[in-house]
Design an enzyme around this catalytic site. Sequence first.
Site, PDB file in Angstrom:
ATOM      1  N   SER A  13     -57.411   5.272 154.272  1.00 28.04           N
ATOM      2  CA  SER A  13     -56.384   4.597 153.474  1.00 28.04           C
ATOM      3  C   SER A  13     -55.179   4.177 154.298  1.00 28.04           C
ATOM      4  O   SER A  13     -54.272   3.536 153.775  1.00 28.04           O
ATOM      5  CB  SER A  13     -55.930   5.498 152.310  1.00 28.04           C
ATOM      6  OG  SER A  13     -55.386   6.708 152.807  1.00 28.04           O
ATOM      7  N   LYS A  15     -53.249   6.433 156.278  1.00 28.71           N
ATOM      8  CA  LYS A  15     -52.243   7.497 156.378  1.00 28.71           C
ATOM      9  C   LYS A  15     -51.724   7.634 157.805  1.00 28.71           C
ATOM     10  O   LYS A  15     -50.519   7.677 158.029  1.00 28.71           O
ATOM     11  CB  LYS A  15     -52.832   8.830 155.910  1.00 28.71           C
ATOM     12  CG  LYS A  15     -53.265   8.861 154.454  1.00 28.71           C
ATOM     13  CD  LYS A  15     -53.906  10.176 154.076  1.00 28.71           C
ATOM     14  CE  LYS A  15     -55.120  10.539 154.859  1.00 28.71           C
ATOM     15  NZ  LYS A  15     -56.266   9.625 154.701  1.00 28.71           N
ATOM     16  N   GLU A  87     -52.516  15.306 159.271  1.00 29.20           N
ATOM     17  CA  GLU A  87     -53.570  16.175 158.729  1.00 29.20           C
ATOM     18  C   GLU A  87     -52.973  17.401 158.037  1.00 29.20           C
ATOM     19  O   GLU A  87     -53.423  18.536 158.215  1.00 29.20           O
ATOM     20  CB  GLU A  87     -54.549  16.596 159.829  1.00 29.20           C
ATOM     21  CG  GLU A  87     -55.209  15.453 160.569  1.00 29.20           C
ATOM     22  CD  GLU A  87     -56.186  14.628 159.736  1.00 29.20           C
ATOM     23  OE1 GLU A  87     -56.460  15.000 158.573  1.00 29.20           O
ATOM     24  OE2 GLU A  87     -56.669  13.602 160.241  1.00 29.20           O
ATOM     25  N   CYS A 145     -62.547   2.047 146.639  1.00 28.44           N
ATOM     26  CA  CYS A 145     -63.864   2.676 146.713  1.00 28.44           C
ATOM     27  C   CYS A 145     -64.783   1.814 147.577  1.00 28.44           C
ATOM     28  O   CYS A 145     -64.737   0.576 147.504  1.00 28.44           O
ATOM     29  CB  CYS A 145     -64.436   2.815 145.302  1.00 28.44           C
ATOM     30  SG  CYS A 145     -66.136   3.439 145.254  1.00 28.44           S
ATOM     31  N   CYS A 148     -67.109  -0.169 144.889  1.00 22.36           N
ATOM     32  CA  CYS A 148     -66.609  -1.013 143.805  1.00 22.36           C
ATOM     33  C   CYS A 148     -65.135  -1.332 144.055  1.00 22.36           C
ATOM     34  O   CYS A 148     -64.598  -1.010 145.102  1.00 22.36           O
ATOM     35  CB  CYS A 148     -66.803  -0.321 142.445  1.00 22.36           C
ATOM     36  SG  CYS A 148     -65.765   1.128 142.179  1.00 22.36           S
ATOM     37  N   CYS A 188     -64.468   6.218 144.413  1.00 22.78           N
ATOM     38  CA  CYS A 188     -63.866   6.510 143.119  1.00 22.78           C
ATOM     39  C   CYS A 188     -64.598   7.710 142.497  1.00 22.78           C
ATOM     40  O   CYS A 188     -65.614   8.164 143.021  1.00 22.78           O
ATOM     41  CB  CYS A 188     -63.963   5.296 142.197  1.00 22.78           C
ATOM     42  SG  CYS A 188     -65.674   4.841 141.769  1.00 22.78           S
TER      43      CYS A 188
END
Length: 197
Positions: A13, A15, A87, A145, A148, A188
């Site tokens: 994502s 991070k 982390e 996801c 999807c 998801c």
Amino acid sequence: MAKLYFRYGAMNSGKTANLLMVADNYINQGRQVLILKPAKDTRWDMVKSRAISEALPAELVDENEDLRVLIVEKRNKHKLDAVLVEEAQFLSAAQVRQLAVVVDELNLPVLCYGLRCSYIDSTLFEGSAALMFWADSIEEIKNLCQYCKSKATQNLLRVNGVPQYGGASDVVMGDVGTDAEIAYTPVCRKHYMNPPA
């Protein structure tokens, strides 16, 4: 007034890229940051992102280390403007509490980045659960996801292509991908429970 931040998201994502950008902003302003990383993450001793080519060194900490003592010692030797934790899910609950004390006693911002939940069904990481309790600011770094257009909220672990939902330990090192023996996929809830073959 300084705050304890928890920025979490599913794997891939961004991070770590976010952490590196924050560190770069501090450094470009002539400010000093201390980057900590739990030694449980055995992949490398640097902070590296798939999205940014530059890596930064991190101070590795073990699960029994008192982070308040460490940060006070570092601050006594060098000026510190912020602490960044990579982390953070691998921190102990006691270490997260120590970070909250650092924020309150030293008025030093602490920004923690990590996963919220383990691949194990219904399990939060210890450090993440403590951060959800102690953090002044909680922000989700969103990702989609793999299968999807829904938001990725889980990390699906596959070992040799087989989804894993349990185990004796919630620390299994791997990376995002599909070709590796041990691979994670951001998914998801629907695709966590019913992943495509």
